[in-house]
Design an enzyme around this catalytic site. Structure first.
Site, PDB file in Angstrom:
ATOM      1  N   CYS A  94       0.598  -1.589  -0.079  1.00 47.39           N
ATOM      2  CA  CYS A  94       0.369  -0.023  -0.172  1.00 47.39           C
ATOM      3  C   CYS A  94       0.972   1.385  -0.249  1.00 47.39           C
ATOM      4  O   CYS A  94       1.763   1.009  -0.500  1.00 47.39           O
ATOM      5  CB  CYS A  94      -1.187  -0.100   0.767  1.00 47.39           C
ATOM      6  SG  CYS A  94      -2.645   0.770   0.958  1.00 47.39           S
TER       7      CYS A  94
ATOM      8  N   GLU B 202      -2.215  -9.370   2.729  1.00 48.58           N
ATOM      9  CA  GLU B 202      -2.569  -9.919   3.849  1.00 48.58           C
ATOM     10  C   GLU B 202      -4.116  -8.969   4.609  1.00 48.58           C
ATOM     11  O   GLU B 202      -4.452 -10.480   5.284  1.00 48.58           O
ATOM     12  CB  GLU B 202      -1.953  -9.243   5.169  1.00 48.58           C
ATOM     13  CG  GLU B 202      -2.362  -7.238   6.067  1.00 48.58           C
ATOM     14  CD  GLU B 202      -2.124  -6.435   4.418  1.00 48.58           C
ATOM     15  OE1 GLU B 202      -2.322  -4.740   5.152  1.00 48.58           O
ATOM     16  OE2 GLU B 202      -1.288  -7.368   4.027  1.00 48.58           O
TER      17      GLU B 202
ATOM     18  N   HIS C 168      -3.724  -5.182  -0.644  1.00 45.14           N
ATOM     19  CA  HIS C 168      -2.845  -5.195   0.773  1.00 45.14           C
ATOM     20  C   HIS C 168      -3.583  -6.845   0.595  1.00 45.14           C
ATOM     21  O   HIS C 168      -4.526  -7.127   0.602  1.00 45.14           O
ATOM     22  CB  HIS C 168      -4.263  -5.073   2.190  1.00 45.14           C
ATOM     23  CG  HIS C 168      -3.699  -3.678   2.203  1.00 45.14           C
ATOM     24  ND1 HIS C 168      -3.161  -3.302   3.023  1.00 45.14           N
ATOM     25  CD2 HIS C 168      -4.622  -2.783   1.914  1.00 45.14           C
ATOM     26  CE1 HIS C 168      -3.298  -2.092   3.743  1.00 45.14           C
ATOM     27  NE2 HIS C 168      -3.384  -1.466   2.539  1.00 45.14           N
TER      28      HIS C 168
END
Length: 210
Positions: A81, A193, A191
């Site tokens: 990001c 994750e 993202h």
């Protein structure tokens, strides 16, 4: 077991990144210590918030230097990001121009779209032969939340080095850079994750390079 240092400079979802990396079998530490970040097998640079604030936090812990030192030695770095955005030459937010880490030429600027921020799931164009996206399909979706991005890619002449592989995402009037695979330096605007199985596969692909 590979070791991963998550750079703790005050901006980023360090806990979610820690869990995502640990699930792929790496030993993870969250740290701002220069030597620890330098010596780990992999360095993950998260980022959430304004470009200028993130660069200030990064410089405070000498993060820009550790990134440069690692890359000079071919040591893997993954930016996520705003942790990707700060790798470019500069960012412009609200008329404020901020110098970035300068690993890539180019400017991070506001998206041109009817709805900003770009928030939610989207697909990306997977470049041919990508190690980052190995095992993933063109219709796999990743989670984005951002108002700014690099909308051009300027690093095309790399001499004897491999040309970076760039993934793009369509949103608004012009596609933006969604991910870059540039030797030891990988980065994603989305993202991983927070991107479910697709994000987990991408992180696993990165861990394999360590």
């Amino acid at each position: 077991m590979s070791t991963v240092a998550i750079l703790d400079y005050g901006f980023g979802n360090v806990r979610s990144a820690e869990r995502a990396v640990a699930r792929q079998g790496a030993e993870v530490s969250i740290t701002a210590d220069f030597e620890a970040c330098l010596e780990a097998d992999g360095l993950l640079v998260p980022g959430v918030g304004a470009y200028a604030a993130c660069m200030s936090g990064l410089r405070h812990v000498l993060g820009h230097r550790v990134i440069g030192r690692r890359l000079a030695g071919g040591r893997p770095v993954l930016g996520i990001c705003v942790g990707m955005q700060v790798l470019f030459e500069q960012g412009i937010e609200h008329g404020l121009r901020t110098e970035g880490c300068g690993e890539w030429p180019g400017t991070v600027e506001q998206l041109e779209a009817p709805v900003v921020p770009h928030m939610g799931w989207n697909t990306v164009s997977i470049p041919a032969g990508s190690e980052m996206f190995a095992g993933l399909e063109p219709d796999d979706r990743f989670y984005f939340v951002h108002s700014y991005a690099a909308r051009d890619w300027a690093l095309t002449d790399t001499g004897p080095l491999p040309t970076p592989k760039v993934a793009w995402c369509d949103y608004g009037s012009k596609p933006f850079v969604a991910a870059v695979e540039n030797g030891a330096l990988w980065a994603t605007q989305f993202h991983p994750e927070k991107s479910g199985d697709a994000g987990a596969q991408l992180i696993a692909n990165w861990i394999k390079t360590l």
